[in-house]
Write a protein that holds these residues in place. Structure first.
Motif, mmCIF file in Angstrom:
data_model
loop_
_atom_site.group_PDB
_atom_site.id
_atom_site.type_symbol
_atom_site.label_atom_id
_atom_site.label_comp_id
_atom_site.label_asym_id
_atom_site.label_seq_id
_atom_site.Cartn_x
_atom_site.Cartn_y
_atom_site.Cartn_z
ATOM 1 N N ARG A 107 0.834 -1.199 0.000
ATOM 2 C CA ARG A 107 0.000 0.000 0.000
ATOM 3 C C ARG A 107 0.871 1.252 0.000
ATOM 4 N N LEU A 110 2.334 1.890 -3.501
ATOM 5 C CA LEU A 110 1.347 2.477 -4.399
ATOM 6 C C LEU A 110 1.074 3.942 -4.052
ATOM 7 N N ALA A 111 0.972 4.248 -2.773
ATOM 8 C CA ALA A 111 0.707 5.619 -2.353
ATOM 9 C C ALA A 111 1.856 6.541 -2.731
ATOM 10 N N GLU A 114 2.048 7.273 -6.485
ATOM 11 C CA GLU A 114 1.107 8.307 -6.900
ATOM 12 C C GLU A 114 1.586 9.696 -6.513
ATOM 13 N N SER A 115 2.130 9.833 -5.306
ATOM 14 C CA SER A 115 2.575 11.154 -4.859
ATOM 15 C C SER A 115 3.756 11.650 -5.675
ATOM 16 N N ARG A 119 0.073 10.164 -10.724
ATOM 17 C CA ARG A 119 -0.899 9.228 -11.293
ATOM 18 C C ARG A 119 -0.781 7.910 -10.552
ATOM 19 N N LYS A 120 -1.792 7.078 -10.670
ATOM 20 C CA LYS A 120 -1.797 5.821 -9.947
ATOM 21 C C LYS A 120 -1.084 4.727 -10.732
ATOM 22 N N THR A 122 -0.748 0.616 -11.620
ATOM 23 C CA THR A 122 -1.616 -0.548 -11.761
ATOM 24 C C THR A 122 -1.167 -1.614 -10.764
ATOM 25 N N GLN A 143 -9.155 1.807 -5.706
ATOM 26 C CA GLN A 143 -9.040 2.949 -6.604
ATOM 27 C C GLN A 143 -8.043 2.697 -7.734
ATOM 28 N N HIS A 144 -7.314 1.603 -7.648
ATOM 29 C CA HIS A 144 -6.281 1.305 -8.633
ATOM 30 C C HIS A 144 -6.793 0.348 -9.700
#
Length: 207
Positions: A107, A110-111, A114-115, A119-120, A122, A143-144
């Motif tokens: 997690r 992924l966070a 994005e920061s 963008r996120k 996959t 959300q991904h």
């Protein structure tokens, strides 16, 4: 017979020609870039250039291992050198050699992706994600875009996901779907992925 629109490739795959792959109808490839905090796939850089030259959409994935999520993300971004139109993915599956990345570390990866990227990423996973979630959805993960690994006749989504972005339905050997799992331009076995839409929709959603 259905042909896969997306392949994922690592140094384990023998690629004869990316142009042959594109001519076969594949529209995108996701290349292994890194694993853990130090490993670099030796085929990544050259294959990225060759795939783009053949007109394929390109992505890169990081194979998650035990250890610092921050160090692994930095390693991945340094090696992958993702451009704005290139997909980035976290491969969250069992690492039988180095140990699994923890659920919280995944997690965090992924966070922080994005920061830093705006963008996120996959999320690629199969039974490991389902085991960690149990029957409880995770709003953040949901959300991904989900790249689901499941070699069965039909996909079974983890809780919290309403659709898959990609479904890896075959590793070249297991293939209960009856869909094609051999691709021109690749010698031997290859991971094949289904997109639930048209080729143009795939490219529009790629990143």
């Amino acid at each position: 017979m259905f042909n896969p629109l997306v392949l994922d490739l690592s140094h384990h795959n023998k690629v004869a020609s990316f142009q042959m792959i594109a001519d076969y109808g594949v529209r995108a490839v996701i290349l292994k870039a890194t694993q853990g905090a130090s490993y670099v796939d030796p085929t990544y850089a050259k294959r990225k250039l060759a795939a783009k030259a053949a007109g394929l959409a390109v992505g890169a994935y990081h194979f998650a291992s035990a250890g610092s999520a921050e160090a692994q993300l930095k390693h991945f971004l340094d090696v992958a050198e993702l451009e704005a139109d290139e997909l980035g993915a976290l491969d969250y599956e069992p690492d039988l050699t180095n140990g699994n990345m923890t659920f919280d570390a995944a997690r965090d990866w992924l966070a922080n992706f994005e920061s830093q990227m705006g963008r996120k990423a996959t999320l690629y996973s199969g039974h490991l994600l389902k085991e960690k979630l149990g029957n409880k959805a995770d709003a953040f993960l949901g959300q991904h875009k989900l790249w689901l690994a499941q070699y069965s006749a039909k996909p079974m989504l983890p809780p919290g996901f309403s659709r898959y972005f990609l479904w890896q339905y075959s590793d070249g050997t297991s293939n209960p779907t009856g869909m094609n799992n051999h691709v021109a331009g690749v010698q031997g076995l290859v991971d094949c992925n289904k997109y639930d839409g048209t080729p143009d929709q795939l490219i529009a959603e790629w990143n």
